[in-house]
Scaffold this motif. Structure first.
Motif, PDB file in Angstrom:
ATOM      1  N   MET A 134      -9.038 -10.834  20.695  1.00  0.00           N
ATOM      2  CA  MET A 134      -7.587 -10.593  19.690  1.00  0.00           C
ATOM      3  C   MET A 134      -6.542 -10.392  21.010  1.00  0.00           C
ATOM      4  O   MET A 134      -5.281 -10.638  21.769  1.00  0.00           O
ATOM      5  CB  MET A 134      -8.190  -8.975  19.862  1.00  0.00           C
ATOM      6  CG  MET A 134      -8.469  -8.796  18.736  1.00  0.00           C
ATOM      7  SD  MET A 134      -8.735  -6.890  18.455  1.00  0.00           S
ATOM      8  CE  MET A 134      -7.316  -5.924  18.642  1.00  0.00           C
ATOM      9  N   MET A 135      -7.481 -10.863  22.525  1.00  0.00           N
ATOM     10  CA  MET A 135      -7.232 -11.056  23.804  1.00  0.00           C
ATOM     11  C   MET A 135      -5.882 -12.293  24.400  1.00  0.00           C
ATOM     12  O   MET A 135      -4.829 -12.318  24.644  1.00  0.00           O
ATOM     13  CB  MET A 135      -7.732 -10.757  25.184  1.00  0.00           C
ATOM     14  CG  MET A 135      -7.590  -9.155  25.310  1.00  0.00           C
ATOM     15  SD  MET A 135      -8.232  -8.355  26.806  1.00  0.00           S
ATOM     16  CE  MET A 135     -10.108  -9.362  27.105  1.00  0.00           C
ATOM     17  N   ALA A 136      -7.165 -13.072  23.162  1.00  0.00           N
ATOM     18  CA  ALA A 136      -7.187 -14.360  23.560  1.00  0.00           C
ATOM     19  C   ALA A 136      -5.809 -14.895  22.536  1.00  0.00           C
ATOM     20  O   ALA A 136      -5.260 -15.694  22.995  1.00  0.00           O
ATOM     21  CB  ALA A 136      -8.242 -15.576  23.195  1.00  0.00           C
ATOM     22  N   GLU A 137      -4.718 -14.039  21.268  1.00  0.00           N
ATOM     23  CA  GLU A 137      -4.096 -14.269  20.605  1.00  0.00           C
ATOM     24  C   GLU A 137      -3.519 -13.739  20.852  1.00  0.00           C
ATOM     25  O   GLU A 137      -1.938 -13.162  20.002  1.00  0.00           O
ATOM     26  CB  GLU A 137      -4.765 -14.401  19.116  1.00  0.00           C
ATOM     27  CG  GLU A 137      -5.366 -15.149  18.722  1.00  0.00           C
ATOM     28  CD  GLU A 137      -6.459 -14.755  17.287  1.00  0.00           C
ATOM     29  OE1 GLU A 137      -5.551 -14.159  16.683  1.00  0.00           O
ATOM     30  OE2 GLU A 137      -7.528 -15.525  17.033  1.00  0.00           O
ATOM     31  N   SER A 138      -3.337 -12.569  21.778  1.00  0.00           N
ATOM     32  CA  SER A 138      -2.495 -11.587  21.797  1.00  0.00           C
ATOM     33  C   SER A 138      -0.704 -12.043  22.735  1.00  0.00           C
ATOM     34  O   SER A 138      -0.628 -13.108  23.135  1.00  0.00           O
ATOM     35  CB  SER A 138      -1.911 -10.436  23.198  1.00  0.00           C
ATOM     36  OG  SER A 138      -1.356  -9.664  23.352  1.00  0.00           O
ATOM     37  N   THR A 139      -0.040 -11.772  22.148  1.00  0.00           N
ATOM     38  CA  THR A 139       1.647 -12.800  22.313  1.00  0.00           C
ATOM     39  C   THR A 139       2.113 -12.533  23.536  1.00  0.00           C
ATOM     40  O   THR A 139       2.554 -12.646  23.688  1.00  0.00           O
ATOM     41  CB  THR A 139       2.402 -11.452  21.486  1.00  0.00           C
ATOM     42  OG1 THR A 139       2.579  -9.853  21.761  1.00  0.00           O
ATOM     43  CG2 THR A 139       2.029 -11.193  19.936  1.00  0.00           C
ATOM     44  N   THR A 178      -2.821 -14.916  12.030  1.00  0.00           N
ATOM     45  CA  THR A 178      -1.836 -13.484  10.712  1.00  0.00           C
ATOM     46  C   THR A 178      -1.819 -13.032  12.540  1.00  0.00           C
ATOM     47  O   THR A 178      -0.656 -11.554  12.108  1.00  0.00           O
ATOM     48  CB  THR A 178      -2.176 -13.339  10.036  1.00  0.00           C
ATOM     49  OG1 THR A 178      -3.760 -13.104  10.487  1.00  0.00           O
ATOM     50  CG2 THR A 178      -2.982 -14.465   8.727  1.00  0.00           C
ATOM     51  N   PHE A 179      -2.604 -12.226  13.224  1.00  0.00           N
ATOM     52  CA  PHE A 179      -2.289 -11.609  14.692  1.00  0.00           C
ATOM     53  C   PHE A 179      -1.275 -11.707  15.364  1.00  0.00           C
ATOM     54  O   PHE A 179      -1.352 -12.719  15.937  1.00  0.00           O
ATOM     55  CB  PHE A 179      -3.728 -11.847  15.360  1.00  0.00           C
ATOM     56  CG  PHE A 179      -3.947 -10.506  16.341  1.00  0.00           C
ATOM     57  CD1 PHE A 179      -4.295  -9.303  15.691  1.00  0.00           C
ATOM     58  CD2 PHE A 179      -3.341 -10.645  17.873  1.00  0.00           C
ATOM     59  CE1 PHE A 179      -4.216  -8.073  16.465  1.00  0.00           C
ATOM     60  CE2 PHE A 179      -3.922  -9.437  18.592  1.00  0.00           C
ATOM     61  CZ  PHE A 179      -4.003  -8.454  18.144  1.00  0.00           C
ATOM     62  N   ARG A 180      -0.060 -10.349  15.578  1.00  0.00           N
ATOM     63  CA  ARG A 180       0.825 -11.064  16.204  1.00  0.00           C
ATOM     64  C   ARG A 180       1.078  -9.332  16.979  1.00  0.00           C
ATOM     65  O   ARG A 180       2.277  -9.096  16.388  1.00  0.00           O
ATOM     66  CB  ARG A 180       2.205 -11.521  15.331  1.00  0.00           C
ATOM     67  CG  ARG A 180       1.614 -13.120  14.296  1.00  0.00           C
ATOM     68  CD  ARG A 180       1.820 -13.770  15.386  1.00  0.00           C
ATOM     69  NE  ARG A 180       1.611 -15.453  14.758  1.00  0.00           N
ATOM     70  CZ  ARG A 180       1.257 -16.495  14.973  1.00  0.00           C
ATOM     71  NH1 ARG A 180       1.214 -16.340  16.557  1.00  0.00           N
ATOM     72  NH2 ARG A 180       1.633 -17.488  14.898  1.00  0.00           N
ATOM     73  N   ASN A 181       0.096  -9.666  17.445  1.00  0.00           N
ATOM     74  CA  ASN A 181       0.628  -8.033  18.591  1.00  0.00           C
ATOM     75  C   ASN A 181      -0.090  -8.365  19.471  1.00  0.00           C
ATOM     76  O   ASN A 181      -0.407  -9.290  19.928  1.00  0.00           O
ATOM     77  CB  ASN A 181      -0.209  -6.840  17.477  1.00  0.00           C
ATOM     78  CG  ASN A 181       0.541  -6.356  16.424  1.00  0.00           C
ATOM     79  OD1 ASN A 181      -0.189  -6.936  15.460  1.00  0.00           O
ATOM     80  ND2 ASN A 181       1.121  -5.115  16.653  1.00  0.00           N
ATOM     81  N   THR A 182       0.550  -6.909  20.926  1.00  0.00           N
ATOM     82  CA  THR A 182      -0.183  -7.084  22.305  1.00  0.00           C
ATOM     83  C   THR A 182      -1.635  -6.814  22.066  1.00  0.00           C
ATOM     84  O   THR A 182      -1.029  -5.452  21.469  1.00  0.00           O
ATOM     85  CB  THR A 182       1.025  -7.233  22.854  1.00  0.00           C
ATOM     86  OG1 THR A 182       2.186  -8.150  23.287  1.00  0.00           O
ATOM     87  CG2 THR A 182       0.234  -6.970  24.670  1.00  0.00           C
ATOM     88  N   TRP A 183      -2.585  -7.777  22.881  1.00  0.00           N
ATOM     89  CA  TRP A 183      -3.158  -6.773  23.123  1.00  0.00           C
ATOM     90  C   TRP A 183      -4.121  -6.922  24.062  1.00  0.00           C
ATOM     91  O   TRP A 183      -4.574  -8.023  24.756  1.00  0.00           O
ATOM     92  CB  TRP A 183      -4.513  -6.858  21.663  1.00  0.00           C
ATOM     93  CG  TRP A 183      -5.455  -6.568  22.240  1.00  0.00           C
ATOM     94  CD1 TRP A 183      -7.082  -6.429  22.360  1.00  0.00           C
ATOM     95  CD2 TRP A 183      -6.264  -4.716  21.392  1.00  0.00           C
ATOM     96  NE1 TRP A 183      -7.953  -5.354  22.170  1.00  0.00           N
ATOM     97  CE2 TRP A 183      -7.133  -4.898  21.934  1.00  0.00           C
ATOM     98  CE3 TRP A 183      -5.707  -3.928  20.225  1.00  0.00           C
ATOM     99  CZ2 TRP A 183      -8.481  -3.329  21.289  1.00  0.00           C
ATOM    100  CZ3 TRP A 183      -5.728  -2.754  20.494  1.00  0.00           C
ATOM    101  CH2 TRP A 183      -7.268  -2.438  20.719  1.00  0.00           C
TER     102      TRP A 183
END
Length: 247
Positions: free
Chosen positions: A38-43, A60-65
Motif C-alpha cells: 500500500m505504501m509503495a502504491e500510495s499517491t 486500482t489503488f488510488r489513495n494515499t497510505w
C-alpha cells in the motif's frame, strides 16, 4: 500519540514484554507485506524525492497510505479495545477499515471472505502476478520516501541551547511523546534541511517543513532519580514546533 500509545514512565502497568522476534506468527508477515505494498502504491509518492511513476502503475489503488495512515487508524481505537489485541492485529483492523471506508470492499464482503478462510484455512489465496508493481515495491524498499525539504528559514536553536518541551492540546495524532511534555532538555544536534510529516497534525503544530533537532534529556529529569539508572541520557528527535525556551 494518545495515552495508550505513550506509556513511558507510567507505573503499575505490569512486566515489560521483551520479545525480540519481529514476527511471532506467519500471518503477521503477510500483514506487514500488505502495508508495504500500500505504501509503495500510495499517491503521495508522486511528490517524493525519488520520483516514482505512481500515476501509471497498473493498480486500482488510488489513495494515499503512509505510516501516518496506519498509526492514525490504530490511535482511533477505543483504548480498552486497543490493549486487547496484538500488534499486527491492530494493523489488520486499521487496514481493513481503511479499505471499507474507501469502498474497495464492503463490510459484508470482508465478513464473507473471513468466514470462508476460517472454515477452509488451507484454501489458496488469489494469485495475480504484476511485474510492474513488483518492480515499484522493490524501488520503494530501496529508495523510500523522505520528508526532507530545503531549509526556508534558519533554525531557532543551536547545539547547546536549553529548551523546554511544549505541551500542545491533544489531537488525533501527534509526534510528541507524552512523557517529554514540559520537560527540559539540551539541543545536541540540528539536522540539516527541514522536514515535514506525512500528514498535518493541525493544532499540534506539524504542517509545513521545519527544522528537526536531536534533544538530550537526563533520565532522572524524566522518570525521577529513584526510577533512573545514574548517568543515563535519553535522546529524542523533535520537530521545532515542540520546542520552546520558556518553562
Amino acid at each position: 500519540m494518545k495515552l495508550q500509545h505513550s506509556l513511558g514512565g507510567l507505573e503499575n502497568l505490569g512486566p515489560v514484554n521483551v520479545e525480540t522476534r519481529v514476527f511471532i506468527e506467519p500471518w503477521e508477515k503477510r500483514i506487514f507485506g500488505i502495508h508495504t505494498v500500500m505504501m509503495a502504491e500510495s499517491t503521495h509518492l508522486s511528490d517524493a524525492l525519488p520520483k516514482y511513476p505512481v500515476a501509471t502503475l497498473p493498480t486500482t489503488f488510488r489513495n494515499t497510505w503512509t505510516w501516518a495512515s496506519l498509526r492514525t487508524g490504530a490511535e482511533g481505537m477505543q483504548p480498552f479495545e486497543y490493549f486487547k489485541y496484538r500488534y499486527y492485529e491492530k494493523w489488520l483492523m486499521g487496514i481493513s477499515q481503511f479499505f471499507i471506508d474507501q469502498g474497495y470492499v464492503s463490510a459484508d464482503e470482508l465478513a464473507q471472505k473471513t468466514a470462508h478462510y476460517r472454515a477452509h484455512p488451507d484454501a489458496p489465496l488469489p494469485e495475480q502476478p504484476n511485474p510492474a508493481i513488483a518492480s515499484q515495491i522493490n524501488d520503494y524498499l530501496a529508495k523510500g520516501d523522505s520528508g526532507l525539504n530545503a531549509l526556508i528559514q534558519a533554525p531557532r536553536f543551536e547545539p547547546g541551547a536549553e529548551v523546554c518541551i511544549a505541551d500542545p492540546a491533544a489531537v488525533d495524532h501527534t509526534r510528541l511523546p507524552g512523557y517529554l511534555r514540559n520537560k527540559r532538555g539540551v539541543i545536541e544536534f540540528v539536522y540539516p534541511g527541514a522536514y515535514s510529516y506525512f500528514v498535518s497534525t493541525g493544532p499540534d503544530g506539524i504542517g509545513k517543513p521545519m527544522p528537526v533537532y536531536r534533544v538530550a534529556f537526563k533520565a532522572e529529569d524524566i522518570w525521577g532519580k529513584d526510577k533512573s539508572e545514574p548517568n543515563t541520557t535519553i535522546y529524542a528527535d523533535l520537530y521545532e514546533a515542540y520546542l520552546d525556551t520558556s518553562n
